[in-house]
Design a protein around this motif. Structure first.
Motif, PDB file in Angstrom:
ATOM      1  N   SER A  95     -17.905   0.903  18.924  1.00  0.00           N
ATOM      2  CA  SER A  95     -16.505   0.742  18.543  1.00  0.00           C
ATOM      3  C   SER A  95     -16.268  -0.708  18.128  1.00  0.00           C
ATOM      4  O   SER A  95     -16.832  -1.636  18.713  1.00  0.00           O
ATOM      5  N   LEU A  96     -15.424  -0.901  17.133  1.00  0.00           N
ATOM      6  CA  LEU A  96     -15.098  -2.267  16.710  1.00  0.00           C
ATOM      7  C   LEU A  96     -14.344  -3.027  17.790  1.00  0.00           C
ATOM      8  O   LEU A  96     -14.312  -4.259  17.768  1.00  0.00           O
ATOM      9  N   GLY A  97     -13.743  -2.306  18.748  1.00  0.00           N
ATOM     10  CA  GLY A  97     -13.036  -2.986  19.826  1.00  0.00           C
ATOM     11  C   GLY A  97     -13.948  -3.928  20.595  1.00  0.00           C
ATOM     12  O   GLY A  97     -13.747  -5.136  20.612  1.00  0.00           O
ATOM     13  N   PRO A  98     -15.012  -3.399  21.238  1.00  0.00           N
ATOM     14  CA  PRO A  98     -15.951  -4.283  21.928  1.00  0.00           C
ATOM     15  C   PRO A  98     -16.734  -5.199  20.991  1.00  0.00           C
ATOM     16  O   PRO A  98     -17.061  -6.322  21.350  1.00  0.00           O
ATOM     17  N   ILE A 131     -11.937   9.597  12.140  1.00  0.00           N
ATOM     18  CA  ILE A 131     -11.278  10.009  13.382  1.00  0.00           C
ATOM     19  C   ILE A 131      -9.900   9.370  13.484  1.00  0.00           C
ATOM     20  O   ILE A 131      -8.917  10.035  13.839  1.00  0.00           O
ATOM     21  N   THR A 132      -9.819   8.088  13.167  1.00  0.00           N
ATOM     22  CA  THR A 132      -8.530   7.386  13.193  1.00  0.00           C
ATOM     23  C   THR A 132      -7.556   8.025  12.213  1.00  0.00           C
ATOM     24  O   THR A 132      -6.379   8.247  12.540  1.00  0.00           O
ATOM     25  N   SER A 133      -8.022   8.340  11.004  1.00  0.00           N
ATOM     26  CA  SER A 133      -7.154   8.949   9.994  1.00  0.00           C
ATOM     27  C   SER A 133      -6.665  10.324  10.430  1.00  0.00           C
ATOM     28  O   SER A 133      -5.485  10.667  10.251  1.00  0.00           O
ATOM     29  N   ALA A 134      -7.565  11.127  10.993  1.00  0.00           N
ATOM     30  CA  ALA A 134      -7.170  12.459  11.449  1.00  0.00           C
ATOM     31  C   ALA A 134      -6.148  12.351  12.573  1.00  0.00           C
ATOM     32  O   ALA A 134      -5.130  13.073  12.587  1.00  0.00           O
ATOM     33  N   ASP A 166      -8.976   1.404  15.937  1.00  0.00           N
ATOM     34  CA  ASP A 166     -10.255   0.994  16.501  1.00  0.00           C
ATOM     35  C   ASP A 166     -10.325  -0.529  16.662  1.00  0.00           C
ATOM     36  O   ASP A 166     -11.215  -1.195  16.130  1.00  0.00           O
ATOM     37  N   VAL A 167      -9.358  -1.063  17.396  1.00  0.00           N
ATOM     38  CA  VAL A 167      -9.328  -2.490  17.733  1.00  0.00           C
ATOM     39  C   VAL A 167      -8.827  -2.631  19.164  1.00  0.00           C
ATOM     40  O   VAL A 167      -8.202  -1.725  19.705  1.00  0.00           O
ATOM     41  N   ILE A 194      -6.997   3.197  21.849  1.00  0.00           N
ATOM     42  CA  ILE A 194      -8.113   2.815  20.990  1.00  0.00           C
ATOM     43  C   ILE A 194      -8.818   4.083  20.520  1.00  0.00           C
ATOM     44  O   ILE A 194      -8.868   5.092  21.237  1.00  0.00           O
ATOM     45  N   THR A 195      -9.351   4.067  19.299  1.00  0.00           N
ATOM     46  CA  THR A 195      -9.938   5.268  18.702  1.00  0.00           C
ATOM     47  C   THR A 195     -10.991   5.903  19.601  1.00  0.00           C
ATOM     48  O   THR A 195     -11.089   7.132  19.696  1.00  0.00           O
ATOM     49  N   ALA A 196     -11.779   5.073  20.289  1.00  0.00           N
ATOM     50  CA  ALA A 196     -12.841   5.599  21.152  1.00  0.00           C
ATOM     51  C   ALA A 196     -12.301   6.449  22.295  1.00  0.00           C
ATOM     52  O   ALA A 196     -13.022   7.281  22.845  1.00  0.00           O
TER      53      ALA A 196
END
Length: 550
Positions: A95-98, A131-134, A166-167, A194-196
């Motif tokens: 994930s872009l978060g971590p 996933i974020t878009s959906a 995803d941040v 977060i997306t995850a």
């Protein structure tokens, strides 16, 4: 010392078609993303009469020093291949978060990596974006339905569906949408996750094919009516559009290790706030092509591994043949009270004190009917006296132990570990609890058996949530407990192996598309925040090459 990204960039990657042929994946099943990445067409995956054995890699409770679970997993897979096995590794997508937050990368390290690591760590094949878009399309459809007359009688105060990104962005934990007057929508208090940790991620992770994905999406609970009846994405007719956005994302991603072993990287739920496993599709796909499938579950046995046995393997209807628990001498000293800056100093007393954390993880894994193997991920600061202590402890505790030096040696540094794992395989595994006994029984079993808690305390909100769950026949769904990764309790500062504590459940969230109930405990957040000095500060592009990803 070379950085992880410089080691990866110096490696000559093989064409992805050659990697695929190594395990018998036909060219017609590949959907190339350049020369070194591809998706595997789900509709063209073969079915094997003898699916590969699954070996789960988990770890001890994480510490700031890092344990290197993914690094050991990748090196172990390369070692299996060196021993003559047709091996594949199945991992989660970072994930872009971590990546931008505290870790800086999540594709292994040193000479034990999956590559191309820059692509994998950043946008990869776009699955997270899909996933974020959906997820956010569904949020928009809910708001639009209310704006356009609200035929379903949705109560705007009881919309449970959240937008995601995803941040790591703490500013999005509590927001109000729809401000600006009647033409701008109905004002609604909501939150981002977060997306995850989104339910779309969980649905993708547990779906078996595109039709199952669509059915799970239709079953997503998005809120409640004024009459207290649940509203689903299917009631909105959203399953078709969301499935269209995810039709490519559902195909698993094929890359390679530095040792040239095929790797499927797909899905990315966190284990502290979600179910923490790569997709069921990726794991079962690997089983069709390999005789040994190595996969991982996030954080320790109390989080990802428990959810792997109780959620993923339950829905996948497969057994786990073996489990590896990754630890380090440094992490045991940290659990024994040593400050991070002093972990490179020999300290046998702290090692002896902190080993109780590893003992608890070993005991936990045994409760699922498998024989754990402890992998000691070596660091240059480890002394011979400390290594000998670990060997003697394993003999006395009755658990198999092997050292691994995969960061420096890749697969060659895990040969002994691979042989030890193969010597400790079993035929079957079992979940910890019978979900037919209900949510409360499941939570109490996990709390007692895995966390060693004396009792479970439910907030008033959690009690209300229980009534809703019972009313709507969700009471026998498995449980996904969201808990701090740093402790067996819900207090992140309680290191070692705490006993007799109370597990505090503050909310119970039905995830009817994924097929489980999320239990939020302690102060765990579903939208993390960035630290004082995030990893993003060190990431750059110099002369066209990405730097700073470890």
């Amino acid at each position: 010392m070379l950085s992880d990204v410089s080691i990866a960039q110096a490696h000559n990657l093989e064409p992805i078609t050659d990697i695929a042929k190594r395990v018998g994946i036909d060219d017609e099943a590949l959907i190339p993303y350049g020369h070194h990445m591809a998706k595997v067409d789900l509709s063209k995956i073969r079915k094997s009469d003898t699916p590969g054995k699954i070996i789960l890699v988990t770890g001890v409770s994480p510490t700031p020093a890092g344990e290197g679970k993914s690094t050991v997993l990748i090196g172990l897979t390369d070692a299996m291949a060196k021993l003559g096995h047709k091996a594949m590794v199945a991992l989660r997508e970072p994930s872009l978060g971590p990546v931008m937050g505290i870790k800086g990368g999540a594709a292994g390290g040193g000479y034990s990596q999956v590559v191309p690591m820059e692509n994998i760590n950043l946008h990869f094949t776009g699955d997270f974006h899909a996933i974020t878009s959906a997820n956010n399309t569904l949020a928009a459809l809910i708001d639009n339905h209310i704006q356009q007359g609200n035929a379903l009688n949705i109560d705007p105060r009881r919309i449970t569906w959240q937008r995601c990104l995803d941040v790591n962005d703490r500013s999005l934990r509590h927001v109000v949408t729809g401000l600006g007057g009647p033409k701008q929508g109905v004002p609604t208090e909501t939150r981002f996750t977060i997306t995850a940790a989104s339910e779309i991620m969980a649905v993708l992770g547990l779906a078996t094919d595109l039709e199952d994905l669509k059915a799970r999406i239709a079953n997503l609970t998005v809120g409640f009516t004024y009459d207290d009846e649940p509203v689903t994405a299917g009631d909105l007719g959203a399953q078709g559009a969301l499935s269209a956005l995810l039709k490519d994302a559902i195909n698993p991603n094929l890359v390679q290790t530095l040792g040239g072993t095929p790797a499927l990287i797909h899905g990315g739920p966190f284990a502290n706030i979600a179910h923490g496993c790569n997709t069921l599709i990726a794991t079962t796909t690997a089983q069709q092509y390999a005789d040994i499938v190595l996969t991982e579950a996030g954080f320790g046995s109390d989080l990802g591994a428990e959810k792997f046995f109780d959620i993923k393997s339950r829905y996948g209807n497969f057994d786990v043949a073996g489990t590896v628990i990754v630890t380090t001498i440094r992490s045991m000293k940290y659990n024994g009270g040593v400050a991070r800056e002093d972990l490179t100093n020999e300290n046998l007393e702290a090692l002896k004190s902190g080993i109780v954390n590893l003992e608890r993880h070993v005991e936990n894994i045994r409760k699922f009917g498998v024989k754990p193997v402890v992998a000691v991920n070596l660091f240059t600061s480890d002394t011979e006296a400390e290594r000998e202590f670990m060997r003697q402890w394993a003999d006395q505790f009755g658990v198999a132990l092997a050292e691994a030096n995969v960061w420096a040696e890749g697969g060659d540094g895990a040969i002994q570990l691979a042989e030890t794992v193969l010597d400790n395989l079993v035929e079957s595994s079992a979940p910890l609890y019978d979900n037919d006994k209900g949510v409360e029984a499941a939570i109490e079993t996990i709390a007692r058996e895995i966390y060693h808690a004396d009792r479970v305390e439910y907030s008033n909100q959690a009690r209300k949530d229980l009534e809703t769950i019972k009313k709507n026949s969700w009471y026998t769904l498995p449980v996904c407990i969201s808990k701090t990764q740093y402790s067996f309790s819900d207090d992140p500062k309680a290191l070692g192996a705490p006993e007799g504590h109370t597990l505090h459940v503050r909310e119970l969230l039905p995830r009817t598309g994924a097929g489980f109930i999320v239990a939020l405990t302690g102060a765990v957040m579903t939208m993390p925040g960035l630290g004082k000095k995030p990893a993003a500060d060190g990431i750059d592009v110099i002369d066209g090459k990405i730097t700073g990803l470890f």
